[in-house]
Design a protein around this motif. Structure first.
Motif, short mmCIF file in Angstrom:
data_model
loop_
_atom_site.label_atom_id
_atom_site.label_comp_id
_atom_site.label_asym_id
_atom_site.label_seq_id
_atom_site.Cartn_x
_atom_site.Cartn_y
_atom_site.Cartn_z
N ARG A 310 105.85 92.94 -30.76
CA ARG A 310 106.06 92.35 -29.44
C ARG A 310 107.46 91.75 -29.31
N GLU A 311 107.90 91.09 -30.40
CA GLU A 311 109.26 90.52 -30.38
C GLU A 311 110.31 91.61 -30.22
N ASN A 312 109.98 92.80 -30.65
CA ASN A 312 110.90 93.92 -30.54
C ASN A 312 110.64 94.77 -29.29
N ASN A 313 110.02 94.15 -28.30
CA ASN A 313 109.83 94.80 -26.99
C ASN A 313 108.86 95.97 -27.00
N ILE A 314 107.96 95.96 -27.95
CA ILE A 314 106.94 97.02 -27.99
C ILE A 314 105.62 96.39 -27.55
N GLY A 315 105.09 96.89 -26.45
CA GLY A 315 103.91 96.29 -25.82
C GLY A 315 102.60 96.67 -26.50
N VAL A 316 102.51 96.39 -27.77
CA VAL A 316 101.28 96.72 -28.50
C VAL A 316 100.11 95.89 -27.96
N ASN A 317 98.90 96.32 -28.31
CA ASN A 317 97.71 95.66 -27.83
C ASN A 317 96.62 95.76 -28.89
N VAL A 318 95.51 95.08 -28.66
CA VAL A 318 94.36 95.21 -29.55
C VAL A 318 93.16 95.65 -28.72
N HIS A 319 92.64 96.82 -29.03
CA HIS A 319 91.45 97.36 -28.35
C HIS A 319 90.37 97.62 -29.39
N TYR A 320 89.32 96.86 -29.47
CA TYR A 320 88.89 95.82 -28.55
C TYR A 320 88.38 94.63 -29.34
N ILE A 321 88.18 93.54 -28.63
CA ILE A 321 87.49 92.39 -29.18
C ILE A 321 85.99 92.70 -29.04
N PRO A 322 85.20 92.63 -30.12
CA PRO A 322 83.77 92.98 -29.99
C PRO A 322 83.13 92.21 -28.82
N VAL A 323 82.51 92.94 -27.92
CA VAL A 323 82.07 92.37 -26.64
C VAL A 323 81.14 91.16 -26.83
N TYR A 324 80.23 91.26 -27.82
CA TYR A 324 79.24 90.18 -27.98
C TYR A 324 79.86 88.88 -28.50
N THR A 325 81.13 88.90 -28.91
CA THR A 325 81.77 87.67 -29.39
C THR A 325 82.35 86.83 -28.25
N PHE A 326 82.37 87.38 -27.03
CA PHE A 326 82.88 86.60 -25.90
C PHE A 326 81.93 85.44 -25.60
N PRO A 327 82.50 84.31 -25.16
CA PRO A 327 81.65 83.15 -24.86
C PRO A 327 80.48 83.47 -23.94
N TYR A 328 80.70 84.27 -22.91
CA TYR A 328 79.60 84.57 -21.99
C TYR A 328 78.42 85.18 -22.73
N TYR A 329 78.72 86.11 -23.61
CA TYR A 329 77.64 86.76 -24.37
C TYR A 329 77.04 85.79 -25.38
N ARG A 330 77.91 85.10 -26.10
CA ARG A 330 77.42 84.14 -27.11
C ARG A 330 76.46 83.13 -26.48
N GLU A 331 76.80 82.69 -25.25
CA GLU A 331 75.97 81.67 -24.58
C GLU A 331 74.74 82.25 -23.90
N ASN A 332 74.64 83.56 -23.87
CA ASN A 332 73.52 84.17 -23.15
C ASN A 332 72.71 85.12 -24.03
N GLY A 333 72.40 84.63 -25.22
CA GLY A 333 71.45 85.38 -26.05
C GLY A 333 72.06 86.14 -27.20
N TYR A 334 73.38 86.08 -27.34
CA TYR A 334 74.02 86.87 -28.39
C TYR A 334 74.66 86.00 -29.48
N LYS A 335 74.10 84.80 -29.63
CA LYS A 335 74.68 83.82 -30.55
C LYS A 335 74.76 84.36 -31.98
N ASP A 336 73.71 85.05 -32.41
CA ASP A 336 73.64 85.45 -33.81
C ASP A 336 73.94 86.93 -34.06
N VAL A 337 74.39 87.62 -33.02
CA VAL A 337 74.65 89.05 -33.20
C VAL A 337 75.86 89.24 -34.11
#
Ligand SMILES: *Cc1c(COP(=O)(O)O)cnc(C)c1O
Length: 374
Positions: A310-337
């Motif tokens: 990124r410092e060298n102007n390359i727009g790298v990314n990370v695909h993906y963050i495991p969906v069930y780790t998002f707060p919305y999922y964690r708070e709605n039944g996916y706490k222990d997944v």
């Protein structure tokens, strides 16, 4: 070096003129271009029918409705995906269930899928992550055995091939996205392809409020003005000028794919012998569409490499963050997944620039920077 994004659209004069032409016509939306685009796209992937919608997420949602997914149902999908693949199940009041991924292909692991099936399981949504087709024979074997519907999330896989056939006509339904970073774009846009006439009718119905103008489907006929709402759908329509753009783009799909595969080949050759980099697996009998090019590195250096690029102007990314780790999922039944392989992958990956317009010099620069870090 100027900024190099991880993905971007390619727009030419023909694309621009196609949109302008529609803007001067009688129909801005729900005119002739929608059906024309649907027919051309269906033909391209080898499916009988296609229904275009406002975006890929809407397309997934409507596919789930057409499949009859409702409260109390479970639908198995991958955690290594954009949130849409699971959110569409939640929109129907049903429960997404996350299978772990295969550590080689990064796609959904069929053994994990089978182990998660219950008497509530209604469907599987396999995601062709990065454009690499899933093990569809095995997914279809499982679906047949347990009487499940298969909706492929092929947002990454326009033009990908599985055993000599294009993705798009292998399962009950297949969804594609036309977001600007995808293979072809209509600005926002998405489509569902199917070979099943009944599903086709339902997709069209739910795209527009559940309203029908077909007298055969009505409870009564009150006259030529009459229509009926026979289900609860949405306004997920796509416009005519978007479809004109999509069609103009579709003319260049072979060029787009060829270039993406060239770029992947060059990355593969540059990195395959580099200690510390794992290049994407190429599975026999498949031809990836390379929506993304993802390298795996040791998790102890992923963050530094990411920041360095990124410092060298390359727009790298990370695909993906495991969906069930998002707060919305964690708070709605996916706490222990926990999906071990998915979490392991998430900690090690970086998406490098991959798009039709990436020049040789730009790619050489990216390769040089990655190598110089390791
Ligand atoms: C892009 C994408 C979608 C659909 O996204 P839209 O932005 O709604 O078109 C769905 N699934 C995956 C995996 C995607 O990458």
């Amino acid at each position: 070096m100027h900024y190099i994004p991880y993905g971007r659209q390619d727009i030419n004069e023909d694309d621009i003129n196609a949109v302008i032409e529609v803007l001067k016509s009688d129909f801005l939306t729900t005119g002739p271009k929608v059906l024309e685009f649907e027919e051309k796209f269906a033909k391209y992937v080898g499916a009988k029918y296609a229904v275009a919608m406002a975006n890929g997420t809407a397309a997934l949602h409507i596919a789930c409705l057409a499949a009859g997914i409702k409260e109390g149902d479970e639908v198995i999908t991958s955690p290594i995906t954009f949130a849409a693949s699971a959110n569409c199940v939640l929109y129907c009041g049903a429960k997404p269930v996350f299978a772990d991924i295969d550590p080689i292909t990064y796609n959904i692991d069929c053994k994990s899928v089978e182990s998660l099936i219950t008497d509530k399981t209604k469907a599987i949504i396999p995601v062709h992550y990065t454009g690499q087709p899933c093990d569809m024979d095995e997914i279809h074997r499982i679906a047949k055995k347990y009487n499940l519907i298969v909706i492929e999330d092929a947002a990454h896989a326009v033009g990908a091939e599985y055993k000599g056939k294009k993705i798009g006509a292998l399962s009950d339904m297949t969804e594609f996205s036309f977001h600007p970073v995808k293979h072809i774009t209509s600005g926002e846009g998405g489509i569902v392809t199917t070979n099943d006439e009944k599903l086709y009718e339902k997709l069209k119905l739910y795209r527009t409020h559940g309203i029908t103008r077909n007298p055969d489907e009505m409870s009564k006929y009150d006259g030529p003005w009459y229509y009926e709402q026979i289900g609860l759908g949405y306004n997920y329509r796509i416009t005519d000028f978007q479809c004109a753009l999509g069609m103009s783009q579709l003319k260049r799909i072979d060029k787009f794919l060829k270039r993406r595969r060239e770029i992947a080949k060059k990355y593969n050759e540059a990195f395959e012998k580099v200690d510390g980099i794992t290049i994407p697996a190429q599975m026999e009998g498949t031809n990836s569409a390379y929506h993304l090019y993802v390298i795996k590195v040791d998790k102890s250096i992923r963050r530094q490499l990411f920041e360095f690029l990124r410092e060298n102007n390359i727009g790298v990314n990370v695909h993906y963050i495991p969906v069930y780790t998002f707060p919305y999922y964690r708070e709605n039944g996916y706490k222990d997944v926990r999906c071990e392989n998915a979490e392991e992958l998430y900690e090690s990956i970086i998406s490098l620039p991959m798009y039709y317009g990436l020049t040789d010099e730009e790619q050489d620069y990216v390769i040089e920077k990655v190598k110089s870090f390791l």
